[in-house]
Motif scaffolding. Structure first.
Motif, PDB file in Angstrom:
ATOM      1  N   VAL A   1       4.918   8.176   0.845  1.00 47.69           N
ATOM      2  CA  VAL A   1       3.298   8.166   0.563  1.00 47.69           C
ATOM      3  C   VAL A   1       3.558   6.924  -0.685  1.00 47.69           C
ATOM      4  CG1 VAL A   1       0.927   8.680  -1.121  1.00 47.69           C
ATOM      5  CG2 VAL A   1       2.571  10.426   0.250  1.00 47.69           C
ATOM      6  N   GLN A   2       2.236   5.205  -0.874  1.00 45.47           N
ATOM      7  CA  GLN A   2       2.053   4.710  -1.368  1.00 45.47           C
ATOM      8  C   GLN A   2       2.086   4.037  -3.287  1.00 45.47           C
ATOM      9  OE1 GLN A   2       3.274   1.022  -0.258  1.00 45.47           O
ATOM     10  NE2 GLN A   2       1.911   0.839   1.226  1.00 45.47           N
ATOM     11  N   PRO A   3       2.533   4.467  -3.700  1.00 45.01           N
ATOM     12  CA  PRO A   3       1.774   5.093  -5.405  1.00 45.01           C
ATOM     13  C   PRO A   3       0.769   3.753  -5.916  1.00 45.01           C
ATOM     14  CG  PRO A   3       4.040   3.575  -6.083  1.00 45.01           C
ATOM     15  CD  PRO A   3       3.685   4.082  -4.492  1.00 45.01           C
ATOM     16  N   ARG A   4      -0.341   3.925  -6.422  1.00 42.50           N
ATOM     17  CA  ARG A   4      -1.218   3.547  -6.699  1.00 42.50           C
ATOM     18  C   ARG A   4      -1.339   3.255  -8.153  1.00 42.50           C
ATOM     19  NH1 ARG A   4      -6.325   4.396  -3.371  1.00 42.50           N
ATOM     20  NH2 ARG A   4      -5.031   4.151  -1.618  1.00 42.50           N
ATOM     21  N   ALA A   5      -1.101   2.244  -9.015  1.00 39.88           N
ATOM     22  CA  ALA A   5      -1.225   1.640 -10.453  1.00 39.88           C
ATOM     23  C   ALA A   5      -2.976   0.867 -10.710  1.00 39.88           C
ATOM     24  CB  ALA A   5      -0.481   0.785 -10.991  1.00 39.88           C
ATOM     25  N   ASP A   6      -4.151   1.718 -10.374  1.00 36.61           N
ATOM     26  CA  ASP A   6      -5.141   0.797 -11.188  1.00 36.61           C
ATOM     27  C   ASP A   6      -5.358   0.533 -12.553  1.00 36.61           C
ATOM     28  OD1 ASP A   6      -5.994   2.154  -8.369  1.00 36.61           O
ATOM     29  OD2 ASP A   6      -6.243   4.190  -8.866  1.00 36.61           O
ATOM     30  N   VAL A   7      -4.787   0.161 -13.451  1.00 34.35           N
ATOM     31  CA  VAL A   7      -4.830   0.630 -14.239  1.00 34.35           C
ATOM     32  C   VAL A   7      -4.088  -0.610 -15.432  1.00 34.35           C
ATOM     33  CG1 VAL A   7      -6.073   1.404 -16.756  1.00 34.35           C
ATOM     34  CG2 VAL A   7      -6.414   2.187 -14.407  1.00 34.35           C
ATOM     35  N   VAL A   8      -4.235  -1.202 -15.969  1.00 38.08           N
ATOM     36  CA  VAL A   8      -3.521  -1.894 -16.716  1.00 38.08           C
ATOM     37  C   VAL A   8      -2.789  -1.967 -18.437  1.00 38.08           C
ATOM     38  CG1 VAL A   8      -2.665  -3.508 -15.494  1.00 38.08           C
ATOM     39  CG2 VAL A   8      -4.863  -3.791 -16.854  1.00 38.08           C
ATOM     40  N   PRO A   9      -2.582  -1.408 -19.057  1.00 37.40           N
ATOM     41  CA  PRO A   9      -2.856  -1.874 -21.026  1.00 37.40           C
ATOM     42  C   PRO A   9      -3.762  -2.013 -20.901  1.00 37.40           C
ATOM     43  CG  PRO A   9      -0.573  -2.314 -20.440  1.00 37.40           C
ATOM     44  CD  PRO A   9      -1.336  -2.232 -19.013  1.00 37.40           C
TER      45      PRO A   9
ATOM     46  N   ARG B   1      -7.496  14.791   7.418  1.00 38.32           N
ATOM     47  CA  ARG B   1      -6.912  15.739   6.426  1.00 38.32           C
ATOM     48  C   ARG B   1      -6.144  15.094   5.532  1.00 38.32           C
ATOM     49  NH1 ARG B   1      -5.829  20.906   9.261  1.00 38.32           N
ATOM     50  NH2 ARG B   1      -5.186  21.328   7.730  1.00 38.32           N
ATOM     51  N   LEU B   2      -5.208  14.347   6.491  1.00 37.69           N
ATOM     52  CA  LEU B   2      -4.314  13.644   5.888  1.00 37.69           C
ATOM     53  C   LEU B   2      -4.655  12.234   4.199  1.00 37.69           C
ATOM     54  CD1 LEU B   2      -1.913  12.302   8.607  1.00 37.69           C
ATOM     55  CD2 LEU B   2      -0.956  13.010   6.452  1.00 37.69           C
ATOM     56  N   GLU B   3      -5.916  12.223   4.533  1.00 40.84           N
ATOM     57  CA  GLU B   3      -6.278  11.560   3.220  1.00 40.84           C
ATOM     58  C   GLU B   3      -7.389  11.991   2.263  1.00 40.84           C
ATOM     59  OE1 GLU B   3      -9.599   9.411   5.664  1.00 40.84           O
ATOM     60  OE2 GLU B   3      -7.620   7.523   6.048  1.00 40.84           O
TER      61      GLU B   3
ATOM     62  N   LEU C   1      -4.077  13.064   0.542  1.00 44.93           N
ATOM     63  CA  LEU C   1      -3.287  11.972  -0.949  1.00 44.93           C
ATOM     64  C   LEU C   1      -3.974  11.498  -1.523  1.00 44.93           C
ATOM     65  CD1 LEU C   1      -1.562   9.963   2.084  1.00 44.93           C
ATOM     66  CD2 LEU C   1      -0.970  12.113   1.143  1.00 44.93           C
ATOM     67  N   ASP C   2      -5.301  12.098  -1.297  1.00 49.89           N
ATOM     68  CA  ASP C   2      -6.011  11.387  -3.021  1.00 49.89           C
ATOM     69  C   ASP C   2      -5.737  12.515  -3.748  1.00 49.89           C
ATOM     70  OD1 ASP C   2      -7.363   9.503  -1.689  1.00 49.89           O
ATOM     71  OD2 ASP C   2      -9.148  11.146  -0.702  1.00 49.89           O
TER      72      ASP C   2
END
Length: 240
Positions: free
Chosen positions: A77-85, A21-23, A26-27
């Protein structure tokens, strides 16, 4: 042995259920940028479990790199950066954990110390005016305006003062990762987005003065100090 297994299995199953449930929580898009989780007591009530059950799930989340606990504070919660410019030629990088942030900061440390050193060696008056303007912007930031862009602009101005396009290219391609790291640090410190940290301003001022003085060694040293302090602020440790 069987009795122990029968006693522990329900707790393990319940903890796994809470973990799932936590996962799922956070999604959700609302947590993609990171943030502070509600207190354990509130989360336990929300999930209808005891705090020991919740803590088992939180331990798993920490081990997976989804959350981080700061000493004397809450779970973040740790942020996510999946894309660069899209304009870059480099392979997309992703920041998933504090370890990723530390690696990003280490790369910045190498690049920005060299940029500050070269900027001081050149000591170009026009470029220095650009650094001064970026520094002034942080000092006179209008109320309600986020400090992240002003902070990044200062570092870009130093890179531009080195008169080496590879420095500005390197920082430019890391813009999303740098922004995410800055935002996460501010959330850990519970600092408003428009609040300028006096320590950061002072460190920027020392970098500016070293470049204006045309002292490459000092410029490298003070930028190195600034970058190391940034890591300390990220980890929530006290500087020694």
């Amino acid at each position: 042995m069987n009795e122990i297994t029968q006693q522990t299995r329900p707790l393990q199953d319940l903890s796994s259920h809470v973990l799932a449930r936590l996962e799922a929580m956070l999604d959700a898009p609302a947590w993609h940028g990171g943030g502070r989780l509600p207190p354990e007591a509130e989360l336990a009530r929300q999930f209808g479990v005891s705090r020991p059950v919740l803590r088992k799930a939180l331990v798993k989340m920490r081990e997976a790199g989804r959350i981080v606990s700061r000493r004397g504070s809450a779970n973040f919660v740790q942020p996510r950066a999946d894309v660069v410019p899209a304009t870059t030629d480099i392979q997309s990088l992703s920041i998933q954990t504090v370890f990723d942030m530390k690696r990003c900061m280490r790369f910045r440390q190498v690049v920005e110390c060299a940029a500050a050193e070269d900027a001081a060696r050149l000591c170009d008056p026009e470029a220095i005016r650009g650094i001064e303007e970026a520094h002034r912007r942080m000092l006179t930031l209008p109320r309600g305006e986020g400090v992240l862009e002003a902070d990044f602009a200062f570092h870009m101005a130093v890179a531009q003062a080195a008169r080496n396009p590879y420095f500005t290219f390197a920082l430019g391609t890391m813009r999303n990762q740098i922004k995410l790291t800055m935002e996460f640090t501010r959330k850990l410190q519970e600092r408003p987005a428009d609040q300028v940290a006096p320590r950061v301003v002072e460190e920027h001022s020392r970098v500016l003065e070293a470049i204006k003085a045309g002292d490459p060694a000092l410029a490298r040293d003070v930028m190195n100090f600034h970058m190391r302090q940034s890591v300390i602020r990220l980890l929530g440790e006290e500087s020694g």
